[in-house]
Design an enzyme around this catalytic site. Structure first.
Site, PDB file in Angstrom:
ATOM      1  N   CYS A   1      -2.508   2.705   9.212  1.00 14.60           N
ATOM      2  CA  CYS A   1      -3.547   1.764   8.787  1.00 14.60           C
ATOM      3  C   CYS A   1      -4.753   1.790   9.716  1.00 14.60           C
ATOM      4  O   CYS A   1      -5.867   1.482   9.304  1.00 14.60           O
ATOM      5  CB  CYS A   1      -3.001   0.335   8.769  1.00 14.60           C
ATOM      6  SG  CYS A   1      -1.611   0.078   7.694  1.00 14.60           S
TER       7      CYS A   1
ATOM      8  N   HIS B   1       0.860  -1.186   0.000  1.00 15.82           N
ATOM      9  CA  HIS B   1       0.000   0.000   0.000  1.00 15.82           C
ATOM     10  C   HIS B   1       0.898   1.240   0.000  1.00 15.82           C
ATOM     11  O   HIS B   1       1.999   1.210   0.570  1.00 15.82           O
ATOM     12  CB  HIS B   1      -0.836   0.068   1.298  1.00 15.82           C
ATOM     13  CG  HIS B   1      -2.141  -0.655   1.269  1.00 15.82           C
ATOM     14  ND1 HIS B   1      -2.653  -1.286   2.382  1.00 15.82           N
ATOM     15  CD2 HIS B   1      -3.072  -0.825   0.288  1.00 15.82           C
ATOM     16  CE1 HIS B   1      -3.825  -1.821   2.086  1.00 15.82           C
ATOM     17  NE2 HIS B   1      -4.099  -1.559   0.828  1.00 15.82           N
TER      18      HIS B   1
HETATM   19  N1  ARG Z   1      -4.224  -7.217   6.508  1.00 16.52           N
HETATM   20  C1  ARG Z   1      -4.584  -5.985   5.864  1.00 16.52           C
HETATM   21  C2  ARG Z   1      -4.558  -6.161   4.363  1.00 16.52           C
HETATM   22  O1  ARG Z   1      -3.662  -6.792   3.877  1.00 16.52           O
HETATM   23  C3  ARG Z   1      -3.681  -4.883   6.288  1.00 16.52           C
HETATM   24  C4  ARG Z   1      -4.100  -3.539   5.802  1.00 16.52           C
HETATM   25  C5  ARG Z   1      -3.166  -2.463   6.190  1.00 16.52           C
HETATM   26  N2  ARG Z   1      -3.707  -1.201   5.922  1.00 16.52           N
HETATM   27  C6  ARG Z   1      -3.045  -0.187   5.353  1.00 16.52           C
HETATM   28  N3  ARG Z   1      -3.641   0.949   5.266  1.00 16.52           N
HETATM   29  N4  ARG Z   1      -1.860  -0.356   4.851  1.00 16.52           N
HETATM   30  O2  ARG Z   1      -5.389  -5.679   3.661  1.00 16.52           O
END
Ligand code: ARG
Length: 261
Positions: free
Chosen positions: A254, A160
């Site tokens: 996150c 991300h």
């Molecule tokens: N386990 C989640 C996923 O893979 C983690 C999300 C993390 N969020 C972020 N904004 N980077 O989607």
């Protein structure tokens, strides 16, 4: 924010997740609570989304939408396992009277979008490559009326945008160049000549996954070196321990969806 009451690693959709790792949801809630208290202590308001059983990643509230100047561009998750989270986020905004725009394109909200109100008159940075798809960048630009700059993420560990780059005030960013394609690195260097640059260790410690109010920078306590770099650049680092949530592939940013009126 959304409590990690039902947090677990039941599936693996990023390289940090390992379904055989034990997760202590109680400890996750404790650590998350410290983050919430830290934000309150810094004078911020925190609104809560009700966690739902069966949605173990719901604690990662940043992925549910992207808000600019009172307009909400909704999320559409890449993975089926998280799809229902979008419904809860949408209801949160709609019941409170926000202007909500439903997306047609795959995008994971603030996970892949950042906003800098004072950079070049108001700029959106958008990541693609792993989760958010390129057509969503154009859709966000039409929804929000701000120029959207597309940046290509190339390292699956930094799946991300918000684990590779963060706004540290209204016009500047901190980022880890290695997470981006060579061309996107050039774009970032052109737009942000005064950016704070993070290294591999900072990025691997989830240091970039931070929130800043322009002075106080709340970041993962493991990112000690980045805390020093930010301090030297005139910011006030506020470390928070979020070790349990790292097992899901997330940290400070996150957990926080920013509400920009
Ligand atoms: N386990 C989640 C996923 O893979 C983690 C999300 C993390 N969020 C972020 N904004 N980077 O989607």
């Amino acid at each position: 924010m959304c409590s990690p009451e039902y947090f677990a690693v039941e599936y693996a959709i990023n390289p940090w997740m390992d379904v055989s790792t034990a997760v202590d949801a109680e400890l996750a809630v404790k650590q998350w609570d410290r983050l919430r208290e830290t934000l309150l202590g810094l004078g911020h308001d925190v609104h809560l989304l009700t966690p739902e059983p069966g949605l173990p990643d719901m604690v990662f509230a940043a992925n549910g939408a992207f808000v600019v100047d009172g307009t909400v561009y909704g999320a559409r998750y890449k993975h089926e396992q998280r799809a229902a989270e979008a419904v809860a986020h949408r209801a949160f905004y709609e019941t409170r009277g926000w202007h909500f725009i439903a997306p047609n394109e795959t995008n994971e909200g603030e996970g892949d979008f950042a906003y800098l109100p004072e950079a070049h008159g108001g700029l959106v940075l958008a990541g693609h490559g792993f989760r958010t798809e390129l057509p969503a960048h154009a859709e966000a630009q039409e929804a929000l009326g701000r120029p959207v700059v597309s940046l290509r993420l190339v390292d699956p560990r930094f799946y991300h945008l918000d684990v590779a780059l963060a706004s540290i005030d209204d016009e500047n960013v901190v980022y880890y160049p290695g997470a981006f394609s060579a061309a996107s690195q050039r774009v970032l260097a052109q737009l942000f000549p005064d950016a704070v640059i993070a290294d591999d260790a900072d990025a691997l410690a989830f240091g970039l996954n931070l929130v800043s109010d322009g002075l106080n920078v709340v970041l993962n306590s493991e990112a000690t070196r980045l805390a020093g770099t930010l301090k030297a650049a005139g910011y006030h680092p506020v470390p928070v321990e979020l070790g349990e949530l790292k097992k899901g592939g997330g940290s400070v940013k996150c957990c926080i969806a920013e509400l920009r009126h």
